[in-house]
Structure formats: C-alpha cells, structure tokens
Design a protein around this motif. Structure first.
Motif, short mmCIF file in Angstrom:
data_model
loop_
_atom_site.label_atom_id
_atom_site.label_comp_id
_atom_site.label_asym_id
_atom_site.label_seq_id
_atom_site.Cartn_x
_atom_site.Cartn_y
_atom_site.Cartn_z
N VAL A 196 0.85 -1.19 0.00
CA VAL A 196 0.00 0.00 0.00
C VAL A 196 0.89 1.24 0.00
O VAL A 196 1.75 1.40 0.88
CB VAL A 196 -0.93 0.01 1.23
CG1 VAL A 196 -1.79 1.28 1.24
CG2 VAL A 196 -1.80 -1.24 1.26
N ILE A 197 0.71 2.10 -1.01
CA ILE A 197 1.58 3.28 -1.12
C ILE A 197 0.82 4.59 -0.94
O ILE A 197 1.43 5.64 -0.79
CB ILE A 197 2.33 3.30 -2.47
CG1 ILE A 197 1.36 3.23 -3.66
CG2 ILE A 197 3.36 2.18 -2.52
CD1 ILE A 197 2.04 3.44 -5.01
N LEU A 198 -0.51 4.55 -0.95
CA LEU A 198 -1.29 5.78 -0.75
C LEU A 198 -2.71 5.41 -0.34
O LEU A 198 -3.31 4.49 -0.90
CB LEU A 198 -1.33 6.60 -2.04
CG LEU A 198 -2.10 7.94 -1.99
CD1 LEU A 198 -1.40 8.94 -1.06
CD2 LEU A 198 -2.23 8.55 -3.39
N VAL A 199 -3.23 6.14 0.64
CA VAL A 199 -4.66 6.08 0.98
C VAL A 199 -5.15 7.51 1.12
O VAL A 199 -4.38 8.42 1.47
CB VAL A 199 -4.93 5.28 2.27
CG1 VAL A 199 -4.47 3.84 2.14
CG2 VAL A 199 -4.26 5.95 3.47
N GLY A 200 -6.42 7.73 0.81
CA GLY A 200 -6.97 9.08 0.93
C GLY A 200 -8.46 9.08 0.76
O GLY A 200 -9.08 8.08 0.37
N ASP A 201 -9.06 10.23 1.08
CA ASP A 201 -10.49 10.44 0.89
C ASP A 201 -10.61 11.67 -0.01
O ASP A 201 -10.45 12.80 0.44
CB ASP A 201 -11.19 10.66 2.23
CG ASP A 201 -12.71 10.63 2.09
OD1 ASP A 201 -13.21 10.59 0.94
OD2 ASP A 201 -13.40 10.63 3.13
N TYR A 202 -10.87 11.44 -1.31
CA TYR A 202 -10.73 12.47 -2.33
C TYR A 202 -12.08 12.95 -2.86
O TYR A 202 -13.09 12.25 -2.79
CB TYR A 202 -9.87 11.93 -3.48
CG TYR A 202 -8.48 11.55 -3.07
CD1 TYR A 202 -7.67 12.43 -2.37
CD2 TYR A 202 -7.96 10.28 -3.36
CE1 TYR A 202 -6.39 12.10 -1.99
CE2 TYR A 202 -6.67 9.94 -2.99
CZ TYR A 202 -5.89 10.84 -2.31
OH TYR A 202 -4.62 10.51 -1.92
N PHE A 203 -12.04 14.17 -3.42
CA PHE A 203 -13.25 14.83 -3.90
C PHE A 203 -13.98 13.98 -4.94
O PHE A 203 -15.18 13.75 -4.84
CB PHE A 203 -12.89 16.20 -4.50
CG PHE A 203 -14.07 17.00 -4.96
CD1 PHE A 203 -14.85 17.70 -4.06
CD2 PHE A 203 -14.41 17.06 -6.31
CE1 PHE A 203 -15.95 18.45 -4.48
CE2 PHE A 203 -15.50 17.79 -6.75
CZ PHE A 203 -16.26 18.50 -5.83
N PHE A 204 -13.25 13.52 -5.95
CA PHE A 204 -13.88 12.72 -7.01
C PHE A 204 -13.87 11.22 -6.67
O PHE A 204 -14.87 10.53 -6.87
CB PHE A 204 -13.16 12.93 -8.35
CG PHE A 204 -13.45 14.25 -9.00
CD1 PHE A 204 -14.76 14.70 -9.17
CD2 PHE A 204 -12.41 15.05 -9.45
CE1 PHE A 204 -15.02 15.92 -9.78
CE2 PHE A 204 -12.67 16.27 -10.07
CZ PHE A 204 -13.98 16.70 -10.23
N ASN A 205 -12.75 10.72 -6.18
CA ASN A 205 -12.58 9.28 -6.01
C ASN A 205 -13.12 8.74 -4.70
O ASN A 205 -13.25 7.52 -4.55
CB ASN A 205 -11.10 8.91 -6.09
CG ASN A 205 -10.54 9.07 -7.49
OD1 ASN A 205 -11.27 9.33 -8.43
ND2 ASN A 205 -9.23 8.92 -7.61
N GLY A 206 -13.44 9.62 -3.75
CA GLY A 206 -13.86 9.15 -2.44
C GLY A 206 -12.73 8.42 -1.74
O GLY A 206 -11.55 8.69 -1.97
N LYS A 207 -13.09 7.48 -0.89
CA LYS A 207 -12.07 6.72 -0.16
C LYS A 207 -11.31 5.84 -1.14
O LYS A 207 -11.89 5.04 -1.87
CB LYS A 207 -12.72 5.89 0.94
CG LYS A 207 -13.26 6.72 2.10
CD LYS A 207 -13.80 5.82 3.20
CE LYS A 207 -14.12 6.63 4.47
NZ LYS A 207 -15.22 7.58 4.29
N THR A 208 -9.97 5.98 -1.14
CA THR A 208 -9.13 5.43 -2.21
C THR A 208 -7.88 4.76 -1.65
O THR A 208 -7.30 5.23 -0.67
CB THR A 208 -8.71 6.57 -3.17
OG1 THR A 208 -9.88 7.14 -3.75
CG2 THR A 208 -7.78 6.08 -4.26
#
Length: 277
Positions: A196-208
């Motif tokens: 796992v190299i990145l996790v986030g909660d993004y505007f377009f992608n949501g939880k990623t």
C-alpha cells in the motif's frame, strides 16, 4: 528418398515454424491498442535489460524461462501506427498500435459540484491530483507476483474502460478504469501481492487505496465505504483491502479499479482475461 531431399524437406519445415512461440503472458496482455498493452521481446542477455517508453521505465520480466519481454502501457491518446520502446544502450524496438473505438457513457449527477467544481474545490482537487500522480509514478524493484490478476470483487462488470464520459451533458475525461457493481460492504481483495503506497479520501474518487505490485504496475481502488489498510502494509494476493461503497463522485455503490503501467492507465480487463476487442 535421397539424403539431399530429406534435408530440403526438414529445412522447409523448420522455416515454416514461428521463430518463437508466444508465451502465456504475451497471449494474455499483448493488445497494442490505445489504452492497451504492448509486449515486446527484448535482446537475450544474462541480466534483465532496461527499457523505457515515453520516458518511463518499463516492467521487464522473463517469460517461460525463454526470453526477456518488456510490457508497455499505451496511452488512450495514442494514434494507430508504429511506435518504439528504447533500450538503455539507445537501441529502439518497434511495435504497431492498432486503432480501437470506445463508446460513450452519459451520467446524470445530483451534485452539480461534481460536474463544475467551485474555486475552493478546484484547489482541493489539484492538491489531491498531485498526490495521486506521484503515486502512479512509483517504480519499485519488486517482481509482480502474478500478471493474470484475480478479480478484486465478486460482481458484474458495469462500466468498461475507455468510455467517453458525459456528466450532466458535459464531456469529461474518459473512464480510466473498470467498474464492478457490488453492494456496499462487499470485500475488496488485492488482485496480486503488493504494498500500500497511498490512501486518501478524495473529492472525485472518495475513499481510495493505491497498491504497488512492482515495476510500475499499480492498482487503484476508489469509492470505498471503508479502508482497512494503511500506507506501508504488505498485502498478499487475495488480502482484504477495504469495502465497496459510493463515496466521491458516484451514483451508487461500486468499485472503480484502475490499473497503471509505466504511469499510463490501461484497460484492467486485460489482466483478468476479460478483454473484448
């Protein structure tokens, strides 16, 4: 039969055979179309040759213990015709790109901000985009555990890769992944081993979640309802990543799965044996 005639027949039979029979990976992945993959046989040598395409390093593996091959992701914007990969010594190896037409998809969104974001959201979108672009550029030395991927979820394929997308009548970027329709809470599994190299909660992608499978082969999973891994986690093939949801720009619960090679988004259906020309 004279010895001379026998020799002639054997020579003709040998010339009729292919120089190298295609290996399993070549048969699976060699679909050189815009948004597809080109598999290029490399010169024989003891160590793995280094190769680049569009100034990005390529995944190079040994196929069937017989030959080195480079696996190059082709951009959706590529035109039909001859293209080249480049070896470290400057030699160029050609491959041919054939055309592929992608259909249109029209989507109606309730939240107009997901179609035309306001200036504050645009700042957030750019910041999040920069994070994700950096993740896609990851090139680690690890060898991918498998190239025939497992499906990340149990669900039907709902939206194909490469669709020209229109949101509320306005054209936006083509669909860069493959969608699986599945109920909220459905387990998402790693299609191959990785980190796992990145996790986030993004505007377009949501939880990623981004997972690095090795040598520029990256999976991205988005719209999750929950993320159950963290940056740095090593995942075995089939390991639980998170759960299907509808976060970000989504009209209902589904998994959007991107596959990236050499920092180029390619059709994930290739890797699960579901590619349709």
């Amino acid at each position: 039969m004279t010895l001379k005639r026998l020799f002639t027949l054997l020579l003709l039979a040998a010339l009729a055979l292919p120089v190298q029979a295609e290996g399993f990976i070549t048969r699976l992945l060699n679909k050189p179309v815009p948004g597809g993959v080109a598999v290029v046989t490399l010169p024989e040598q003891a160590e793995a040759p280094r190769a680049e395409y569009l100034d990005q390093p390529l995944l190079v593996i040994r196929e069937d213990d017989k030959r080195w091959i480079a696996i190059a992701g082709i951009p959706l914007t590529a035109k039909a015709g001859t293209d080249h990969i480049e070896l470290a010594d400057g030699r160029r190896l050609a491959f041919n790109i054939t055309d592929r037409k992608y259909p249109e998809q029209h989507i109606q969104l309730k939240n107009q901000r997901h179609v035309t974001p306001d200036p504050e959201h645009l700042k957030r979108i750019q910041r999040e985009l920069d994070e994700q672009i950096a993740a896609y550029k990851t090139f680690s030395a690890r060898q991918p555990s498998n190239l025939l991927f497992d499906r990340p979820v149990d669900g039907r394929l709902s939206s194909a890769f490469g669709l020209r997308r229109f949101f509320n009548g306005e054209e936006r970027n083509p669909h860069s992944g493959l969608d699986f329709a599945a109920p909220t809470g459905t387990s998402i599994k790693a299609p191959a081993a990785g980190q796992v190299i990145l996790v986030g909660d993004y505007f377009f992608n949501g939880k990623t979640v981004f997972v690095d499978h090795g040598q520029g082969l990256i999976s991205m999973f988005c719209h999750l309802s929950s993320i159950d891994v963290k940056v740095g986690d090593e995942l075995a093939r089939g390991a639980h990543v998170g759960k299907v949801g509808a976060t970000g720009r989504a009209t209902g619960p589904h998994l959007h799965w991107n596959v990236s090679l050499n920092n180029t988004r390619v059709d994930p259906s290739l890797f699960i044996g579901a590619f349709m020309p």
